[in-house]
Design an enzyme around this catalytic site. Structure first.
Site, mmCIF file in Angstrom:
data_model
loop_
_atom_site.group_PDB
_atom_site.id
_atom_site.type_symbol
_atom_site.label_atom_id
_atom_site.label_comp_id
_atom_site.label_asym_id
_atom_site.label_seq_id
_atom_site.Cartn_x
_atom_site.Cartn_y
_atom_site.Cartn_z
ATOM 1 N N CYS A 1 0.909 -1.351 0.019
ATOM 2 C CA CYS A 1 -0.216 -0.055 -0.092
ATOM 3 C C CYS A 1 1.200 1.250 -0.253
ATOM 4 O O CYS A 1 0.600 2.366 0.079
ATOM 5 C CB CYS A 1 -1.130 0.402 1.475
ATOM 6 S SG CYS A 1 -2.189 -1.554 0.839
ATOM 7 N N HIS B 1 -8.913 3.115 -2.996
ATOM 8 C CA HIS B 1 -7.856 3.050 -2.258
ATOM 9 C C HIS B 1 -7.038 1.813 -3.083
ATOM 10 O O HIS B 1 -6.935 -0.057 -2.598
ATOM 11 C CB HIS B 1 -7.841 2.133 -1.119
ATOM 12 C CG HIS B 1 -6.053 1.596 -0.892
ATOM 13 N ND1 HIS B 1 -5.279 2.347 -0.347
ATOM 14 C CD2 HIS B 1 -5.973 0.787 -0.260
ATOM 15 C CE1 HIS B 1 -4.265 1.335 -0.570
ATOM 16 N NE2 HIS B 1 -4.516 0.515 0.443
ATOM 17 N N CYS C 1 -0.581 2.326 6.562
ATOM 18 C CA CYS C 1 -0.224 1.313 6.704
ATOM 19 C C CYS C 1 0.203 0.597 6.168
ATOM 20 O O CYS C 1 -0.289 0.724 4.888
ATOM 21 C CB CYS C 1 -1.714 0.386 7.897
ATOM 22 S SG CYS C 1 -2.816 -0.375 7.040
ATOM 23 N N GLY D 1 0.489 -4.499 3.879
ATOM 24 C CA GLY D 1 -0.176 -5.097 4.595
ATOM 25 C C GLY D 1 1.912 -6.366 4.618
ATOM 26 O O GLY D 1 2.482 -5.930 4.599
#
Length: 417
Positions: free
Chosen positions: A125, A375, A403, A405
């Site tokens: 991300c 997103h 954040c 993954g």
């Protein structure tokens, strides 16, 4: 949470939440020839996954058409000589090999010379923001003077690939408790955050509704128009408006949506989690001295970027550690920051980070976040940079964070000029 992580957290959070304006803030506002500055930052509209405007095109098409528009708006000295762009970095998550081949091809087709090298990046991300950092670092150390950071994702076309987010084939790793945590579904990691840190369903729905309300208001007021570039679709139609924001979303309307990951007792739903989306964004960076020589406009300044690792099973807490780390690295404190663009992967994890750091909610995602906007994984970090540079006023300081993954967090600091 491990003892080591707790110790790091305590140190970083205490440093970030110190009282009084930091001594370093004024020095950061000073302009220096070696500064890394942002010359341009734009994005496409964000399309809804599987049914939106971009559902029938993949990332190569999106990137090529975006670059045509983006380059067409470059300042004249750059537009006339694309050889001045010395490096391209592109973030992507779901394509095989992070799209190294097709995205290099899109760059060449858009007029970027073959002599300009290309690198494909995947840090899940944070890929788009990592691309910005990659270019900024190369400028800082003198490898290049001007570079282009990109982020692109078609979740529609690539999210349902076999094991799109990776797999573990080794039997030894499959038996390893820590290794297996990297395969925990993102929704379950968010349920872990909600349960462990007591983030209620009500609070999550209220946060999500607020995101929708802010995004819909910003869209209606035309606040995104300056950052969105039009994308021409194969049928000749033009997409230049975000598809995620919608009116009349309230905490009450979201409360009726069923849990998506844990039946009955779960709190994560399609309404308080980020949307599956498609999109592309770009950030053009340069050394200030070179930007001045070429009479290039300066939108803002890149200051610093930091990443951290956190337990994979609660990966959403990443910003609660990454933000203090980047603040400590720059001598800043939470109260020095005017706007926080914190990616809303899920409402629970975003709320945890905001509360843990004592951030004023009014400073967070003033034009809505990923819950309302969407997103598109590899695009998001670059998109956030384009957004925050429009939200900030002159000499204000902003943080972009998310954040990541498998258990990480990233954060970067920018100053508006």
């Amino acid at each position: 949470m491990s003892q080591r992580l707790q110790s790091i957290k305590d140190h970083l959070v205490e440093s970030a939440m110190g009282k009084g304006e930091s001594k370093r803030k004024n020095s950061l506002l000073e302009k220096r020839p070696e500064d890394v500055v942002i010359v341009a930052a734009n994005r496409s509209a964000i399309g809804k996954g599987f049914k939106g405007a971009f559902k029938d095109v993949n990332t190569d098409y999106l990137l090529y058409n975006f670059l045509n528009e983006f380059i067409g708006r470059f300042p004249e000295p750059l537009r006339a000589d694309l050889n001045l762009i010395e490096e391209v970095a592109c973030g992507n998550v779901l394509n095989v090999g992070a799209g190294a081949t097709e995205h290099r091809a899109a760059c060449l087709a858009s007029g970027i010379p073959y002599s300009t090298p290309f690198v494909a990046l995947n840090r899940q991300c944070s890929s788009g923001l990592t691309a910005v950092n990659d270019i900024a670092n190369k400028i800082k150390v003198g490898q290049i003077d001007i570079g282009l950071a990109l982020g692109v994702e078609s979740m529609t076309n690539n999210y349902k690939n076999v094991n799109p987010l990776g797999m573990i084939s080794s039997e030894e790793l499959q038996k390893n408790r820590e290794a297996k945590k990297c395969l925990i579904p993102m929704g379950i990691t968010n349920e872990n955050v909600a349960a462990n840190f007591k983030i209620s369903r009500k609070d999550q729905d209220e946060f999500a509704a607020n995101s929708y309300q802010k995004a819909y208001k910003a869209k209606n007021e035309g606040l995104f128009e300056d950052e969105i570039l039009p994308i021409k679709l194969p049928d000749g139609s033009i997409c230049q408006s975000d598809e995620g924001p919608r009116p009349n979303v309230t905490a009450e309307s979201l409360s009726s949506i069923r849990p998506a990951f844990i039946k009955d007792r779960g709190t994560t739903t399609a309404g308080n989690a980020s949307q599956v989306s498609d999109g592309v964004a770009g950030v053009l960076l340069a050394r200030r001295s070179v930007a001045n020589q070429l009479n290039l406009p300066v939108l803002g300044r890149y200051i610093d970027f930091q990443t951290v690792g956190v337990p994979p099973e609660i990966m959403g807490v990443g910003p609660a550690y990454a933000i203090p780390k980047v603040l400590e690295a720059t001598g800043l404190q939470v109260q020095d920051i005017d706007i926080f663009e914190i990616n809303e992967a899920f409402a629970a994890q975003a709320l945890y980070c905001i509360h843990k750091l004592g951030i004023d909610l009014n400073k967070v995602n003033p034009r809505g976040g990923a819950i309302a906007l969407g997103h598109p994984l590899g695009c998001t970090g670059a998109r956030q940079v384009a957004t925050i540079l429009r939200e900030l006023k002159k000499d204000q300081i902003g943080v972009v964070s998310m954040c990541i993954g498998t258990g990480m967090g990233a954060a970067a600091i920018f100053i508006k000029e």
